[in-house]
Scaffold this motif. Structure first.
Motif, PDB file in Angstrom:
ATOM      1  N   LYS A 163      -3.206   6.917   0.859  1.00 28.62           N
ATOM      2  CA  LYS A 163      -4.520   7.446   1.221  1.00 28.62           C
ATOM      3  C   LYS A 163      -4.804   8.762   0.483  1.00 28.62           C
ATOM      4  N   LEU A 166      -5.601   7.950  -2.981  1.00 29.66           N
ATOM      5  CA  LEU A 166      -6.951   7.412  -3.110  1.00 29.66           C
ATOM      6  C   LEU A 166      -7.972   8.536  -3.215  1.00 29.66           C
ATOM      7  N   GLU A 167      -7.762   9.592  -2.456  1.00 25.55           N
ATOM      8  CA  GLU A 167      -8.690  10.732  -2.535  1.00 25.55           C
ATOM      9  C   GLU A 167      -8.687  11.332  -3.951  1.00 25.55           C
ATOM     10  N   GLU A 170     -10.623   9.042  -6.266  1.00 31.90           N
ATOM     11  CA  GLU A 170     -12.065   9.140  -6.078  1.00 31.90           C
ATOM     12  C   GLU A 170     -12.627  10.381  -6.770  1.00 31.90           C
ATOM     13  N   VAL A 183      -9.991   2.467  -8.822  1.00 27.25           N
ATOM     14  CA  VAL A 183     -10.225   2.969  -7.452  1.00 27.25           C
ATOM     15  C   VAL A 183     -10.215   1.802  -6.457  1.00 27.25           C
ATOM     16  N   GLU A 184     -10.884   0.700  -6.800  1.00 26.56           N
ATOM     17  CA  GLU A 184     -10.892  -0.457  -5.901  1.00 26.56           C
ATOM     18  C   GLU A 184      -9.493  -1.049  -5.715  1.00 26.56           C
ATOM     19  N   LYS A 186      -6.738   0.638  -5.721  1.00 31.13           N
ATOM     20  CA  LYS A 186      -6.034   1.528  -4.789  1.00 31.13           C
ATOM     21  C   LYS A 186      -6.487   1.264  -3.362  1.00 31.13           C
ATOM     22  N   ARG A 187      -7.779   1.036  -3.178  1.00 30.65           N
ATOM     23  CA  ARG A 187      -8.266   0.751  -1.825  1.00 30.65           C
ATOM     24  C   ARG A 187      -7.692  -0.576  -1.304  1.00 30.65           C
ATOM     25  N   SER A 188      -7.597  -1.567  -2.157  1.00 35.21           N
ATOM     26  CA  SER A 188      -7.002  -2.850  -1.733  1.00 35.21           C
ATOM     27  C   SER A 188      -5.540  -2.672  -1.340  1.00 35.21           C
ATOM     28  N   ILE A 190      -4.195   0.014  -0.112  1.00 36.62           N
ATOM     29  CA  ILE A 190      -4.152   0.699   1.196  1.00 36.62           C
ATOM     30  C   ILE A 190      -4.452  -0.294   2.319  1.00 36.62           C
ATOM     31  N   GLU A 191      -5.425  -1.178   2.112  1.00 33.86           N
ATOM     32  CA  GLU A 191      -5.734  -2.191   3.130  1.00 33.86           C
ATOM     33  C   GLU A 191      -4.545  -3.114   3.377  1.00 33.86           C
TER      34      GLU A 191
END
Length: 447
Positions: A163, A166-167, A170, A183-184, A186-188, A190-191
């Motif tokens: 997380k 991810l910041e 961004e 970025v996407e 990294k978000r995937s 984290i999910e």
């Protein structure tokens, strides 16, 4: 000299054989005389005794007075009686069934492992939610919980790092130093970590629930009837431990013929008999199964009972008295008053004896005052019955006036009666008991 010689020639000298015969003859004569004298003395003694007995009998007869015109009556038979009644009757018949438990369960383990404690045995009484049936080993379950807890902590740390990363991504993306795809991605990532963390938490909850089920309690009040495991045995998930049946209430299950089914309704009271315990009970019809047996044309009916503090147990036989016809008014006699036979049944009624005015009794020194009674057989037809009475009808038209309400019928002692026998009613109502050499009815035992 010559004369002496002649004398010797005329009288021969006795020989030894002649003397022996003479002695035997004398002994025989003495024996005969002794026997004759003994027989004469014995005959005289017998005649004396006979004359003395005849004299005493004559004196006693003279003292008692003449008995002309008073012949001694026959000895009366001792019987017990009931009476004919006209009452409403609900005919019943006996159906044999079984006692069944209201609830039964096979308690199994929900956790795999070794049995540490098994405090119950067959026949043990248990209380629902309170009595411990078994406890399983928790060693491996605790290790699994620690393992999952560690994985959760590790996943939380990884998720926290991702997380924060991810910041940073961004911010770089805002400065056009990072592409949108990165970025996407990294978000995937984290999910995915969040989903793994949620899955670990579910596994931890599952382990906690299994831990709560290490101790197995009784599902309801009852009794242990079977034991499938022993202490120290390893059991996989779903393995049976004990069988438990409920207590407090028990049901009688019978198969009722289709012709009697319309006479039974939910809530009706019926009488029952548990022959093994000699116990008479009353229960209520609890259920009538609509699915019957095609072969026997019978339908299952359950009757609710109390188990009498555990005296009634599943598997015991029970006799249930169910109605076979609607209530009607009939002539009733006690069941013991009817001698049932394949072709024709008989009752014995009591009538006054017209020949004598005094009732003879077994001990006829002082006869009872009152009319003498005689027993007469009456052929009857049994219409229906209850547990205590038979509903009867006379076979012959001429007997209908004789068999009416209030007429006395013989209930005990009728097996030894003959038509016209003089009887005496026994007022003692205690139960009869057989004496040595006789049956319970008083008849002699013949080898």
């Amino acid at each position: 000299m010559s004369s002496e010689m002649n004398s010797m020639l005329k009288t021969p000298a006795p020989t030894p054989m002649t003397d022996r015969q003479s002695r035997q003859t004398q002994k025989s004569i003495v024996t005969v005389l002794s026997v004759c004298l003994t027989a004469f003395l014995l005959g005289g003694l017998v005649c004396y005794l006979a004359m003395s007995g005849f004299k005493d009998s004559a004196e006693a007869s003279a003292a008692s007075g003449p008995a002309v015109g008073k012949p001694r009556g026959p000895q009366a038979q001792l019987v017990r009686v009931g009476s004919v009644q006209r009452k409403p009757i609900l005919p019943t018949k006996t159906l044999v069934g079984d006692l069944v438990a209201v609830r039964s369960a096979t308690v199994a383990t929900e956790v795999a492992g070794k049995v540490l404690i098994l405090p119950v045995d067959e026949g043990s009484r248990v209380t629902g939610g309170e009595t411990l049936l078994a406890r399983m080993d928790d060693t491996w379950l605790k290790l699994e919980e620690e393992k999952i807890t560690t994985q959760i902590a590790e996943k939380k740390a990884t998720l926290s790092f991702e997380k924060s990363d991810l910041e940073r991504f961004e911010k770089l993306f805002q400065g056009s130093a990072m592409s949108a795809s990165e970025v996407e991605q990294k978000r995937s990532l984290i999910e995915g970590h969040e989903a793994s963390l949620a899955n670990l938490r579910v596994l931890l909850d599952e382990a906690n629930k299994r831990n709560e089920r290490l101790e197995i309690f009784a599902p309801f009040d009852g009794s242990v009837v079977a034991k499938h495991a022993e202490m120290g045995e390893y059991l996989p998930i779903g393995s049976p431990i004990v069988d438990v049946v409920s207590t407090g209430r028990i049901d009688a299950r019978i198969m009722v013929p289709e012709e009697s089914l319309p006479l039974l309704h939910i809530g009706d009271s019926v009488d029952l008999l548990v022959a093994g315990l000699n116990m008479e009970l009353q229960g209520k019809v609890f259920s009538i199964n609509a699915q019957g047996s095609v072969g026997s044309r019978t339908f299952p009916v359950r009757i609710e009972l109390d188990d009498q503090d555990g005296q009634l147990l599943p598997g015991m036989g029970v006799s249930v008295f169910v109605p076979v016809r609607k209530e009607s008014t009939e002539l009733l006699v006690p069941r013991d008053a009817v001698l049932t036979e394949p072709d024709e049944s008989t009752i014995w009624i009591l009538q006054p004896n017209s020949k004598t005015g005094v009732q003879p009794v077994a001990n006829s020194r002082q006869p009872d005052k009152g009319p003498s009674l005689v027993a007469q057989p009456i052929p009857v037809r049994v219409l229906s019955h209850t547990r205590e009475s038979y509903a009867i009808a006379c076979v012959r038209e001429q007997d209908r006036e004789r068999v009416r309400e209030g007429v006395q019928v013989v209930t005990e002692g009728l097996e030894r009666l003959i038509p016209g026998a003089t009887v005496r009613i026994d007022d003692d109502r205690s139960e009869l008991s057989a004496v040595p050499g006789t049956y319970r009815t008083g008849q002699q035992v013949v080898d």
